[in-house]
Design an enzyme around this catalytic site. Structure first.
Site, PDB file in Angstrom:
ATOM      1  N   MET A 109      10.176  24.879   1.977  1.00  8.76           N
ATOM      2  CA  MET A 109       9.440  24.110   0.793  1.00  8.76           C
ATOM      3  C   MET A 109      10.246  23.311  -0.024  1.00  8.76           C
ATOM      4  O   MET A 109      10.095  21.986  -0.549  1.00  8.76           O
ATOM      5  CB  MET A 109       8.565  25.040  -0.072  1.00  8.76           C
ATOM      6  CG  MET A 109       7.597  24.041  -1.113  1.00  8.76           C
ATOM      7  SD  MET A 109       6.817  25.231  -2.115  1.00  8.76           S
ATOM      8  CE  MET A 109       5.297  25.821  -0.958  1.00  8.76           C
ATOM      9  N   LYS A 132       0.738  -1.095  -0.046  1.00  8.50           N
ATOM     10  CA  LYS A 132      -0.104  -0.046  -0.082  1.00  8.50           C
ATOM     11  C   LYS A 132       0.874   1.303  -0.217  1.00  8.50           C
ATOM     12  O   LYS A 132       2.281   1.287   0.255  1.00  8.50           O
ATOM     13  CB  LYS A 132      -0.974  -0.055   1.179  1.00  8.50           C
ATOM     14  CG  LYS A 132      -0.024   0.024   2.615  1.00  8.50           C
ATOM     15  CD  LYS A 132      -1.134  -0.166   3.620  1.00  8.50           C
ATOM     16  CE  LYS A 132      -0.374  -0.067   5.068  1.00  8.50           C
ATOM     17  NZ  LYS A 132      -1.195  -0.006   6.046  1.00  8.50           N
ATOM     18  N   ARG A 183     -10.642   0.191  14.689  1.00  7.71           N
ATOM     19  CA  ARG A 183     -10.443   0.685  13.456  1.00  7.71           C
ATOM     20  C   ARG A 183     -11.348   0.136  12.426  1.00  7.71           C
ATOM     21  O   ARG A 183     -12.657   0.933  12.161  1.00  7.71           O
ATOM     22  CB  ARG A 183      -9.001   0.830  12.840  1.00  7.71           C
ATOM     23  CG  ARG A 183      -8.118   1.637  13.490  1.00  7.71           C
ATOM     24  CD  ARG A 183      -6.701   1.853  12.692  1.00  7.71           C
ATOM     25  NE  ARG A 183      -6.466   0.632  12.238  1.00  7.71           N
ATOM     26  CZ  ARG A 183      -5.167   0.572  11.512  1.00  7.71           C
ATOM     27  NH1 ARG A 183      -4.422   1.493  11.317  1.00  7.71           N
ATOM     28  NH2 ARG A 183      -4.947  -0.753  11.048  1.00  7.71           N
ATOM     29  N   TYR A 216      13.554  30.868   7.600  1.00  4.01           N
ATOM     30  CA  TYR A 216      12.372  31.446   7.862  1.00  4.01           C
ATOM     31  C   TYR A 216      12.204  31.824   9.393  1.00  4.01           C
ATOM     32  O   TYR A 216      12.539  30.877  10.267  1.00  4.01           O
ATOM     33  CB  TYR A 216      11.222  30.571   7.411  1.00  4.01           C
ATOM     34  CG  TYR A 216      10.813  30.922   6.064  1.00  4.01           C
ATOM     35  CD1 TYR A 216      10.469  32.076   5.467  1.00  4.01           C
ATOM     36  CD2 TYR A 216      10.978  29.806   5.217  1.00  4.01           C
ATOM     37  CE1 TYR A 216      10.420  32.140   4.193  1.00  4.01           C
ATOM     38  CE2 TYR A 216      10.828  29.834   3.921  1.00  4.01           C
ATOM     39  CZ  TYR A 216      10.360  31.060   3.184  1.00  4.01           C
ATOM     40  OH  TYR A 216      10.215  30.785   1.989  1.00  4.01           O
TER      41      TYR A 216
END
Length: 378
Positions: free
Chosen positions: A318, A46, A144, A265
């Site tokens: 980013m 998966k 779940r 930043y």
């Protein structure tokens, strides 16, 4: 309609390269197969095979002898089926309303965990004129998905169960990587009660860490996931798995800054002394999490340059990460030099720890902007 074609950049042109060792992947599957002692060892592929790519992963695992695969979604199952037409493919996340026809068409088995799903699959079986195979999921503690323990007796008596072919009875261990907890023993006991209520159905319980429990609850089908891709199934102990993923980036630029200079930043990291910095072209857009940022109050991620550990300086942005390469000779940390973000001393679990998360999240989030290089499984 506009056709959009996406592809990864070539390793030669990309600022960062993800190398995926398919031979190591196959070797890990063989190790887990042999350790489990189960007649069948399935591969969980998966999340795009935990980020390394379904097609190459399934191809390598199929070549190694794997014939059973688990995915999360129908679309992933279709990709597995295209790569390994003779494989058995299960969809872990169940059967959504209206999805039965697509499962039947593509020869894919749902993992059924509710009476509504059972009703849909029984109807699909009647329409197909044959008992369609599916897995039955019994919840033994995860809470779940799956039939709850007090529903199993009712399930066993439900005539709709006779309309389908229960090909597998499965559950999922919650704490196999923490063997000191009683959870796994209690889950095995609950699972055995479900097996007694549904006799004759092949059973599956062991996940990656479950292969290393004593005793190992492998039953008929073991399910290998994270450990296939190099993750450590026995935290706190030496990793028995071979590393599969290596992430390397080239340095874009270097500079020297005086003490007191902020970086990144928000100026969250400040040089406490003169430092030499190197910037690499990787960031959170590439799946390298922002929470791996380094600040004055918190050590974050790191990379290896010329074998030396170089901590991050400032926030992960980013597209860029700044490294402190002060301790690396200038000749070995310059424009074009390689920084290893995953590999060697920085295995996937250590990378996850430094980012305040787990290796699973780092691995499955690796982006498509890397140049990808596959080492042949042969």
């Amino acid at each position: 309609m506009i056709d959009v074609v996406t592809s990864s950049p070539s390793p030669e042109s990309a600022p960062a390269t993800l190398t995926i060792d398919l031979a190591a992947l196959a070797a890990n599957w063989r190790l887990l197969r042999d350790r489990s002692g189960a007649p069948d060892c399935a591969a969980v592929v998966k999340a795009d095979a935990y980020g390394i790519g379904i097609e190459p992963a399934v191809g390598a695992l199929h070549q190694a002898g794997c014939r059973t695969f688990f995915v999360a979604h129908h679309g992933e199952a279709v990709r597995v089926r295209a790569t390994a037409p003779d494989a058995t493919v299960y969809v872990l996340n169940g059967l959504l309303p209206g999805a039965s026809a697509a499962f039947v068409r593509d020869g894919i088995r749902p993992v059924i965990g509710s009476f509504d799903e059972l009703a849909d699959w029984a109807e699909a079986s009647r329409d197909a004129g044959r008992r369609l195979p599916a897995a039955i999921h019994v919840d033994t503690g995860m809470n779940r998905l799956g039939f709850q323990p007090d529903e199993v007796e009712r399930l066993a008596a439900d005539p709709r169960l006779g309309a389908i072919e229960p090909a597998l009875l499965m559950s999922h261990l919650t704490s196999a990587d923490e063997p000191e907890k009683p959870a796994s023993r209690l889950q095995v006991e609950a699972f055995d009660r479900a097996r007694a209520a549904l006799p004759g159905v092949p059973a599956s319980l062991a996940n990656s860490s479950g292969h290393f429990l004593d005793p190992t609850p492998a039953y008929d089908v073991a399910r290998a996931g994270y450990a296939l891709y190099g993750g450590n199934p026995v935290p706190g102990h030496p990793n028995p798995m071979r590393p599969v993923v290596r992430l390397e980036a080239r340095i874009v630029q270097t500079r020297t800054i005086p003490a007191g200079t902020p970086v990144g930043y928000g100026g969250a990291w400040t040089a406490k002394a003169p430092r030499r910095l190197a910037t690499i072209s990787v960031g959170y857009a590439d799946g390298y999490l922002r929470q791996a940022s380094a600040t004055d109050a918190h050590d974050g991620g790191a990379a290896l340059v010329a074998g030396r550990l170089c901590p991050f300086a400032g926030r992960v942005s980013m597209d860029l990460i700044v490294l402190d390469v002060t301790d690396v000779p200038e000749a070995e940390a310059r424009r074009g030099s390689v920084a290893t973000l995953i590999g060697d001393a920085l295995d996937i679990d250590e990378v996850g720890r430094r980012a305040g998360t787990i290796g699973y999240e780092m691995l499955t989030g690796l982006g498509r902007r890397y140049g990808r290089r596959y080492l042949d499984a042969a």
